[in-house]
Motif scaffolding. Structure first.
Motif, PDB file in Angstrom:
ATOM      1  N   GLU A  81       0.806  -1.225   0.000  1.00 41.11           N
ATOM      2  CA  GLU A  81       0.000   0.000   0.000  1.00 41.11           C
ATOM      3  C   GLU A  81       0.845   1.283   0.000  1.00 41.11           C
ATOM      4  O   GLU A  81       0.312   2.390  -0.142  1.00 41.11           O
ATOM      5  CB  GLU A  81      -0.961  -0.020   1.198  1.00 41.11           C
ATOM      6  N   ASP A  82       2.182   1.154   0.184  1.00 42.62           N
ATOM      7  CA  ASP A  82       3.028   2.349   0.246  1.00 42.62           C
ATOM      8  C   ASP A  82       3.467   2.797  -1.153  1.00 42.62           C
ATOM      9  O   ASP A  82       3.575   1.983  -2.073  1.00 42.62           O
ATOM     10  CB  ASP A  82       4.285   2.073   1.080  1.00 42.62           C
ATOM     11  N   GLY A  83       3.741   4.085  -1.286  1.00 45.39           N
ATOM     12  CA  GLY A  83       4.287   4.599  -2.530  1.00 45.39           C
ATOM     13  C   GLY A  83       5.781   4.305  -2.647  1.00 45.39           C
ATOM     14  O   GLY A  83       6.442   3.991  -1.650  1.00 45.39           O
ATOM     15  N   ILE A  84       6.323   4.428  -3.869  1.00 49.86           N
ATOM     16  CA  ILE A  84       7.751   4.198  -4.098  1.00 49.86           C
ATOM     17  C   ILE A  84       8.291   5.266  -5.047  1.00 49.86           C
ATOM     18  O   ILE A  84       7.717   5.520  -6.113  1.00 49.86           O
ATOM     19  CB  ILE A  84       8.030   2.823  -4.752  1.00 49.86           C
ATOM     20  N   LEU A  85       9.408   5.871  -4.639  1.00 50.51           N
ATOM     21  CA  LEU A  85      10.162   6.749  -5.534  1.00 50.51           C
ATOM     22  C   LEU A  85      11.579   6.199  -5.591  1.00 50.51           C
ATOM     23  O   LEU A  85      12.302   6.220  -4.587  1.00 50.51           O
ATOM     24  CB  LEU A  85      10.167   8.186  -4.989  1.00 50.51           C
ATOM     25  N   GLY A  86      11.945   5.648  -6.758  1.00 50.61           N
ATOM     26  CA  GLY A  86      13.262   5.043  -6.884  1.00 50.61           C
ATOM     27  C   GLY A  86      14.022   5.665  -8.027  1.00 50.61           C
ATOM     28  O   GLY A  86      13.439   6.370  -8.858  1.00 50.61           O
ATOM     29  N   GLU A  87      15.336   5.394  -8.087  1.00 50.93           N
ATOM     30  CA  GLU A  87      16.144   6.005  -9.136  1.00 50.93           C
ATOM     31  C   GLU A  87      15.895   5.357 -10.493  1.00 50.93           C
ATOM     32  O   GLU A  87      15.924   6.029 -11.512  1.00 50.93           O
ATOM     33  CB  GLU A  87      17.639   5.908  -8.785  1.00 50.93           C
ATOM     34  N   GLU A  88      15.668   4.059 -10.505  1.00 47.88           N
ATOM     35  CA  GLU A  88      15.761   3.310 -11.751  1.00 47.88           C
ATOM     36  C   GLU A  88      14.423   3.055 -12.447  1.00 47.88           C
ATOM     37  O   GLU A  88      14.385   2.865 -13.653  1.00 47.88           O
ATOM     38  CB  GLU A  88      16.460   1.977 -11.501  1.00 47.88           C
ATOM     39  N   PHE A  89      13.333   2.984 -11.676  1.00 50.57           N
ATOM     40  CA  PHE A  89      12.049   2.626 -12.285  1.00 50.57           C
ATOM     41  C   PHE A  89      10.986   3.665 -11.924  1.00 50.57           C
ATOM     42  O   PHE A  89      11.220   4.546 -11.100  1.00 50.57           O
ATOM     43  CB  PHE A  89      11.622   1.230 -11.821  1.00 50.57           C
ATOM     44  N   GLU A  90       9.806   3.496 -12.523  1.00 46.24           N
ATOM     45  CA  GLU A  90       8.758   4.503 -12.343  1.00 46.24           C
ATOM     46  C   GLU A  90       8.246   4.616 -10.902  1.00 46.24           C
ATOM     47  O   GLU A  90       8.189   3.633 -10.180  1.00 46.24           O
ATOM     48  CB  GLU A  90       7.585   4.176 -13.260  1.00 46.24           C
ATOM     49  N   SER A  91       7.846   5.811 -10.557  1.00 48.41           N
ATOM     50  CA  SER A  91       7.290   6.038  -9.223  1.00 48.41           C
ATOM     51  C   SER A  91       5.875   5.479  -9.127  1.00 48.41           C
ATOM     52  O   SER A  91       5.166   5.387 -10.127  1.00 48.41           O
ATOM     53  CB  SER A  91       7.199   7.539  -8.943  1.00 48.41           C
ATOM     54  N   SER A  92       5.469   5.141  -7.912  1.00 45.21           N
ATOM     55  CA  SER A  92       4.063   4.793  -7.686  1.00 45.21           C
ATOM     56  C   SER A  92       3.589   5.519  -6.441  1.00 45.21           C
ATOM     57  O   SER A  92       4.354   5.751  -5.504  1.00 45.21           O
ATOM     58  CB  SER A  92       3.911   3.282  -7.534  1.00 45.21           C
ATOM     59  N   GLN A  93       2.325   5.890  -6.462  1.00 40.44           N
ATOM     60  CA  GLN A  93       1.785   6.811  -5.477  1.00 40.44           C
ATOM     61  C   GLN A  93       1.473   6.142  -4.140  1.00 40.44           C
ATOM     62  O   GLN A  93       1.789   6.664  -3.077  1.00 40.44           O
ATOM     63  CB  GLN A  93       0.483   7.400  -6.071  1.00 40.44           C
ATOM     64  N   GLY A  94       0.847   5.008  -4.178  1.00 36.92           N
ATOM     65  CA  GLY A  94       0.452   4.328  -2.934  1.00 36.92           C
ATOM     66  C   GLY A  94      -0.809   4.916  -2.342  1.00 36.92           C
ATOM     67  O   GLY A  94      -1.300   5.962  -2.784  1.00 36.92           O
ATOM     68  N   THR A  95      -1.314   4.245  -1.324  1.00 34.89           N
ATOM     69  CA  THR A  95      -2.566   4.688  -0.704  1.00 34.89           C
ATOM     70  C   THR A  95      -2.429   4.888   0.796  1.00 34.89           C
ATOM     71  O   THR A  95      -3.356   5.343   1.459  1.00 34.89           O
ATOM     72  CB  THR A  95      -3.667   3.621  -0.924  1.00 34.89           C
ATOM     73  N   SER A  96      -1.266   4.562   1.349  1.00 33.36           N
ATOM     74  CA  SER A  96      -1.096   4.592   2.809  1.00 33.36           C
ATOM     75  C   SER A  96      -0.685   5.963   3.329  1.00 33.36           C
ATOM     76  O   SER A  96      -0.699   6.203   4.536  1.00 33.36           O
ATOM     77  CB  SER A  96      -0.026   3.586   3.218  1.00 33.36           C
TER      78      SER A  96
END
Lengths: 268, 268
Positions: free
Chosen positions: B70-85
């Motif tokens: 449920e958490d978002g992710i911001l990484g260097e190599e791949f696309e970000s995802s927003q998450g809901t938590s």
């Protein structure tokens, strides 16, 4: 990996490792303890780096007094002794004291033994990582966190492919800095701040060149032993012997060494 | 040291450590393997650093997919995802790729989790040394070759006593470099080349200042978590939030931070 069949070779290796072990204990005793002071002196006036430096050299000298009393000693902290065997140990208890006082893991204990014309065996030891780069008698290897691996410097077609290291961007005198910058402007990548660890990386085939100036014999002989045994080359900026320090160029291959030398020798 | 009584805190720490463990395996798989090539591509065209970077980020994302989908992710190599938590993980699988390809032990894996306004937990992990700097929820510590120790940034009376680190002497734009040099000219000692390890040394009370420019969110959030929990301060060059990267000044104490800020904010 050392040739255990020759008794002198084994004895020199065993002595060198005993010295490096002793220095590890003493250097780590004070490493990062000064975390709460910014002038490297505790409130008591105690200076951890000076104390560690001296204690480590004393510990290495104690090993020599017991195992090889007939050999000469040239160390950073205490008086030299000539010896009678024709062999001299050249030791730097903490190479990179500025790195040491800043808590970095790139300072090292440097140990070499030679006959005055050649380094026969060299060690660059990084106590905090627990990593020991060794070279001599035709063998070179590292013992570290990932086990043991052979050391082999790498081929490099020329300066434009090379990775260059130096401890400071402000290398030596103005003429020396010009020489350094002439090389720096031609290489693929320049990095700073690794102290003696940069020489170990030449031996490990990770870095192509280290260029420095103003070094002492005890700053270079350990690295020379390791790099030469790994197939690399270390000279002064004119291509002459580097045993006494001064202006140093260490390279993983003869091609990149020759190209660097041409620029460096022109500058001074 | 983390407070095990709060279930979310324990879960975030457990997740962060599982991510760091997974990244260690992947980054070490390719570290120093390219020893015999100088352009970081093996003859096959395989590029070890890119491969290690991606594999480590994939491994960390796999941990999150399993434990915190449920958490978002911001990484260097791949696309970000927003998450809901409301929580987002900010990760850099290899901070200091130039250090990585040169075989140095000062690159790191950076992990942070926060709510967008604050980093709640940060990790700076150095896989080769086996050293993990952790900070969050009011606690900061390091696990390394010498065991576990608390992290505490150190007091520093002012710039003239300070030790300053930056990765390159050529910091950012010309105006940014002027700002950096204004500080550099006032400190006791300046060192280069430590990548993210320099931030860990601020948290460890070994270094007083790190100044850099042109950073990304994933370059700074892990260090911010560690340094803030250790009592230090990280802002941009105007004293504003540093969460999104850009121009960064990290300091062990408010006094030295304020002095540096005055010079830096004037330059840009």
């Amino acid at each position: 990996m050392p040739d255990q069949t020759d008794p002198l070779t084994s004895e020199l290796w065993a002595t060198a490792h005993a010295m490096a072990d002793a220095a590890r204990t003493e250097t780590l005793r004070h490493f990062r303890v000064a975390g709460l002071v910014s002038d490297n002196k505790l409130a008591s006036g105690f200076d951890p780096v000076t104390e560690a430096d001296r204690a480590a050299e004393r510990a290495m000298r104690a090993v020599l007094a017991e195992r090889r009393p007939e050999d000469g000693i040239l160390g950073e902290e205490f008086e030299s002794s000539q010896g009678t065997s024709g062999l001299t140990w050249v030791i730097d208890p903490i190479d990179g004291t500025r790195g040491y006082i800043s808590g970095t893991p790139t300072w090292g204990v440097l140990i070499a033994v030679g006959d005055g014309d050649r380094v026969q065996l060299g060690i660059v030891d990084q106590p905090y990582i627990g990593e020991r780069f060794c070279g001599g008698f035709g063998e070179a290897w590292v013992d570290g966190p990932m086990g043991r691996a052979p050391l082999r410097s790498r081929p490099c077609a020329g300066l434009s492919d090379a990775v260059l290291f130096s401890t400071f961007p402000e290398v030596g005198s103005e003429a020396e800095r010009r020489g350094f910058e002439a090389v720096r402007d031609r290489v693929r990548l320049t990095r700073y701040g690794m102290d003696c660890y940069a020489y170990a990386l030449v031996a490990a085939g990770q870095v192509d060149l280290v260029i420095e100036a103003g070094l002492h014999a005890y700053d270079v002989q350990g690295p020379i032993g390791v790099i030469e045994a790994a197939g690399g080359i270390v000279t002064d900026w004119q291509g002459g012997p580097a045993l006494n320090g001064g202006r140093i160029v260490a390279a993983g291959s003869v091609e990149v060494h020759a190209e660097a030398l041409e620029l460096l020798s022109r500058a001074i």
